[in-house]
Design a protein around this motif. Sequence first.
Motif, PDB file in Angstrom:
ATOM      1  N   LEU A 296       0.810  -1.209   0.000  1.00  0.00           N
ATOM      2  CA  LEU A 296       0.000   0.000   0.000  1.00  0.00           C
ATOM      3  C   LEU A 296       0.847   1.264   0.000  1.00  0.00           C
ATOM      4  CD1 LEU A 296      -2.723  -1.096   2.568  1.00  0.00           C
ATOM      5  CD2 LEU A 296      -2.858  -1.110   0.067  1.00  0.00           C
ATOM      6  N   SER A 297       2.097   1.133   0.444  1.00  0.00           N
ATOM      7  CA  SER A 297       3.039   2.232   0.388  1.00  0.00           C
ATOM      8  C   SER A 297       4.435   1.645   0.294  1.00  0.00           C
ATOM      9  CB  SER A 297       2.910   3.150   1.613  1.00  0.00           C
ATOM     10  OG  SER A 297       3.330   2.464   2.777  1.00  0.00           O
ATOM     11  N   VAL A 298       5.405   2.505   0.064  1.00  0.00           N
ATOM     12  CA  VAL A 298       6.793   2.049  -0.049  1.00  0.00           C
ATOM     13  C   VAL A 298       7.678   2.939   0.820  1.00  0.00           C
ATOM     14  CG1 VAL A 298       6.593   1.066  -2.353  1.00  0.00           C
ATOM     15  CG2 VAL A 298       7.173   3.454  -2.110  1.00  0.00           C
ATOM     16  N   PRO A 299       8.740   2.362   1.353  1.00  0.00           N
ATOM     17  CA  PRO A 299       9.670   3.185   2.140  1.00  0.00           C
ATOM     18  C   PRO A 299      10.458   4.109   1.223  1.00  0.00           C
ATOM     19  CG  PRO A 299      10.440   0.907   2.016  1.00  0.00           C
ATOM     20  CD  PRO A 299       9.103   0.951   1.361  1.00  0.00           C
ATOM     21  N   ASP A 300      10.829   5.283   1.741  1.00  0.00           N
ATOM     22  CA  ASP A 300      11.658   6.181   0.942  1.00  0.00           C
ATOM     23  C   ASP A 300      13.088   5.643   0.906  1.00  0.00           C
ATOM     24  OD1 ASP A 300      12.853   6.878   3.366  1.00  0.00           O
ATOM     25  OD2 ASP A 300      11.741   8.746   3.557  1.00  0.00           O
TER      26      ASP A 300
ATOM     27  N   SER B  58      16.486   4.483  -7.065  1.00  0.00           N
ATOM     28  CA  SER B  58      15.527   5.510  -7.483  1.00  0.00           C
ATOM     29  C   SER B  58      14.680   5.032  -8.657  1.00  0.00           C
ATOM     30  CB  SER B  58      16.234   6.815  -7.817  1.00  0.00           C
ATOM     31  OG  SER B  58      17.058   6.678  -8.951  1.00  0.00           O
ATOM     32  N   GLU B  59      15.273   4.269  -9.569  1.00  0.00           N
ATOM     33  CA  GLU B  59      14.508   3.723 -10.699  1.00  0.00           C
ATOM     34  C   GLU B  59      13.443   2.751 -10.207  1.00  0.00           C
ATOM     35  OE1 GLU B  59      17.471   1.987 -13.218  1.00  0.00           O
ATOM     36  OE2 GLU B  59      18.116   3.905 -14.045  1.00  0.00           O
ATOM     37  N   LYS B  60      13.820   1.872  -9.294  1.00  0.00           N
ATOM     38  CA  LYS B  60      12.858   0.901  -8.758  1.00  0.00           C
ATOM     39  C   LYS B  60      11.764   1.597  -7.965  1.00  0.00           C
ATOM     40  CE  LYS B  60      15.319  -3.160  -9.314  1.00  0.00           C
ATOM     41  NZ  LYS B  60      14.780  -4.340  -9.876  1.00  0.00           N
ATOM     42  N   LEU B  61      12.136   2.603  -7.168  1.00  0.00           N
ATOM     43  CA  LEU B  61      11.131   3.347  -6.414  1.00  0.00           C
ATOM     44  C   LEU B  61      10.174   4.086  -7.338  1.00  0.00           C
ATOM     45  CD1 LEU B  61      13.149   4.804  -3.401  1.00  0.00           C
ATOM     46  CD2 LEU B  61      11.344   3.094  -3.330  1.00  0.00           C
ATOM     47  N   GLU B  62      10.694   4.594  -8.436  1.00  0.00           N
ATOM     48  CA  GLU B  62       9.834   5.273  -9.404  1.00  0.00           C
ATOM     49  C   GLU B  62       8.811   4.306  -9.987  1.00  0.00           C
ATOM     50  OE1 GLU B  62      10.154   7.844 -13.543  1.00  0.00           O
ATOM     51  OE2 GLU B  62      11.973   7.333 -12.446  1.00  0.00           O
ATOM     52  N   ILE B  63       9.243   3.098 -10.293  1.00  0.00           N
ATOM     53  CA  ILE B  63       8.325   2.083 -10.819  1.00  0.00           C
ATOM     54  C   ILE B  63       7.259   1.739  -9.788  1.00  0.00           C
ATOM     55  CG2 ILE B  63       8.167  -0.342 -11.534  1.00  0.00           C
ATOM     56  CD1 ILE B  63      10.958   0.042 -12.829  1.00  0.00           C
ATOM     57  N   ILE B  64       7.682   1.562  -8.535  1.00  0.00           N
ATOM     58  CA  ILE B  64       6.736   1.234  -7.470  1.00  0.00           C
ATOM     59  C   ILE B  64       5.745   2.375  -7.268  1.00  0.00           C
ATOM     60  CG2 ILE B  64       6.526   0.815  -4.985  1.00  0.00           C
ATOM     61  CD1 ILE B  64       9.236  -0.679  -5.199  1.00  0.00           C
ATOM     62  N   ASN B  65       6.234   3.620  -7.291  1.00  0.00           N
ATOM     63  CA  ASN B  65       5.341   4.773  -7.125  1.00  0.00           C
ATOM     64  C   ASN B  65       4.341   4.872  -8.277  1.00  0.00           C
ATOM     65  OD1 ASN B  65       6.231   5.725  -4.646  1.00  0.00           O
ATOM     66  ND2 ASN B  65       7.886   6.909  -5.563  1.00  0.00           N
ATOM     67  N   LEU B  66       4.772   4.561  -9.493  1.00  0.00           N
ATOM     68  CA  LEU B  66       3.846   4.565 -10.635  1.00  0.00           C
ATOM     69  C   LEU B  66       2.770   3.504 -10.464  1.00  0.00           C
ATOM     70  CD1 LEU B  66       6.269   5.152 -13.653  1.00  0.00           C
ATOM     71  CD2 LEU B  66       4.528   6.715 -12.776  1.00  0.00           C
ATOM     72  N   GLN B  67       3.152   2.331  -9.953  1.00  0.00           N
ATOM     73  CA  GLN B  67       2.168   1.280  -9.727  1.00  0.00           C
ATOM     74  C   GLN B  67       1.164   1.695  -8.657  1.00  0.00           C
ATOM     75  OE1 GLN B  67       4.780  -1.984  -8.799  1.00  0.00           O
ATOM     76  NE2 GLN B  67       4.963  -2.616 -10.942  1.00  0.00           N
ATOM     77  N   LEU B  68       1.647   2.325  -7.589  1.00  0.00           N
ATOM     78  CA  LEU B  68       0.734   2.813  -6.549  1.00  0.00           C
ATOM     79  C   LEU B  68      -0.205   3.882  -7.090  1.00  0.00           C
ATOM     80  CD1 LEU B  68       3.106   2.993  -3.453  1.00  0.00           C
ATOM     81  CD2 LEU B  68       1.224   1.398  -3.829  1.00  0.00           C
ATOM     82  N   LEU B  69       0.303   4.752  -7.957  1.00  0.00           N
ATOM     83  CA  LEU B  69      -0.525   5.787  -8.568  1.00  0.00           C
ATOM     84  C   LEU B  69      -1.614   5.167  -9.445  1.00  0.00           C
ATOM     85  CD1 LEU B  69      -1.078   8.806  -9.115  1.00  0.00           C
ATOM     86  CD2 LEU B  69       0.535   8.637 -11.016  1.00  0.00           C
ATOM     87  N   GLN B  70      -1.251   4.132 -10.203  1.00  0.00           N
ATOM     88  CA  GLN B  70      -2.239   3.458 -11.039  1.00  0.00           C
ATOM     89  C   GLN B  70      -3.337   2.822 -10.202  1.00  0.00           C
ATOM     90  OE1 GLN B  70       0.299   0.843 -13.285  1.00  0.00           O
ATOM     91  NE2 GLN B  70       0.622   2.332 -14.924  1.00  0.00           N
ATOM     92  N   ARG B  71      -2.965   2.225  -9.073  1.00  0.00           N
ATOM     93  CA  ARG B  71      -3.977   1.657  -8.171  1.00  0.00           C
ATOM     94  C   ARG B  71      -4.898   2.740  -7.639  1.00  0.00           C
ATOM     95  NH1 ARG B  71      -0.799  -2.259  -4.016  1.00  0.00           N
ATOM     96  NH2 ARG B  71       0.016  -3.714  -5.538  1.00  0.00           N
ATOM     97  N   LYS B  72      -4.313   3.871  -7.260  1.00  0.00           N
ATOM     98  CA  LYS B  72      -5.116   4.974  -6.722  1.00  0.00           C
ATOM     99  C   LYS B  72      -6.094   5.488  -7.776  1.00  0.00           C
ATOM    100  CE  LYS B  72      -4.599   9.470  -4.502  1.00  0.00           C
ATOM    101  NZ  LYS B  72      -3.652  10.514  -4.081  1.00  0.00           N
TER     102      LYS B  72
ATOM    103  N   LYS C  20     -11.642   5.755  -9.940  1.00  0.00           N
ATOM    104  CA  LYS C  20     -12.625   5.516 -11.012  1.00  0.00           C
ATOM    105  C   LYS C  20     -13.747   4.616 -10.530  1.00  0.00           C
ATOM    106  CE  LYS C  20      -9.696   5.979 -15.105  1.00  0.00           C
ATOM    107  NZ  LYS C  20      -9.107   5.258 -16.234  1.00  0.00           N
ATOM    108  N   MET C  21     -13.383   3.564  -9.775  1.00  0.00           N
ATOM    109  CA  MET C  21     -14.392   2.637  -9.282  1.00  0.00           C
ATOM    110  C   MET C  21     -15.369   3.362  -8.351  1.00  0.00           C
ATOM    111  SD  MET C  21     -13.946  -0.897  -7.165  1.00  0.00           S
ATOM    112  CE  MET C  21     -13.374  -0.068  -5.690  1.00  0.00           C
ATOM    113  N   ILE C  22     -14.851   4.156  -7.436  1.00  0.00           N
ATOM    114  CA  ILE C  22     -15.712   4.908  -6.521  1.00  0.00           C
ATOM    115  C   ILE C  22     -16.591   5.877  -7.302  1.00  0.00           C
ATOM    116  CG2 ILE C  22     -15.701   6.661  -4.685  1.00  0.00           C
ATOM    117  CD1 ILE C  22     -13.206   5.227  -3.569  1.00  0.00           C
TER     118      ILE C  22
END
Length: 169
Positions: free
Chosen positions: A38-42, A77-91, A96-98
């Motif tokens: 649901l989140s990632v460490p900095d 930083s590259e891996k964190l960017e990918i993880i943050n993009l995935q979290l953004l897509q989920r959000k 949209k569902m709501i």
Amino acid sequence: MLKENIRSIRKSRGLSQEELAIKLNVVRQTISKWEQGLSVPDSEMLISISEIFETPVNILLGENISESKGDDLKTISEKLEIINLQLLQRKIARRKMIHWILISLCVIIIVIFLFLILLNSPYFNFDYNNPENAVLGVLFHSFEWLFVRIAPIIFIASIIGIVLTRKKV
């Protein structure tokens, strides 16, 4: 990948979420959110985790040692960017569902109101001397009475929710 690695390394080290949280100076819920994805460490927290686990950061992020790059911070930083993009897509997907659930709720409320208007309150015509009709009439009247008072509030709240969850340009 990160969430599974944190969980498996923590368990292999015999640490509970609470114990790891104390060592990292965070609350247990933070560890739980990381392990659930649901989140990632900095980046600073990743370094602290790697120190506690005595594991390189690239292993935490799921990279094999043979795949190691020269610049670890760039890799992180590259891996964190990918993880943050995935979290953004989920959000975005959740928003949209709501949004569509609220639109559906408004449509259902309108349809029920139209149905009640077209029926023209049939409980007035029920023969209340017949026990079965009396129960049915009271149930219908109770539903209509409650719906007419609560539905406008839900409808307005849904409209506000639709406005708040619409796609921002």
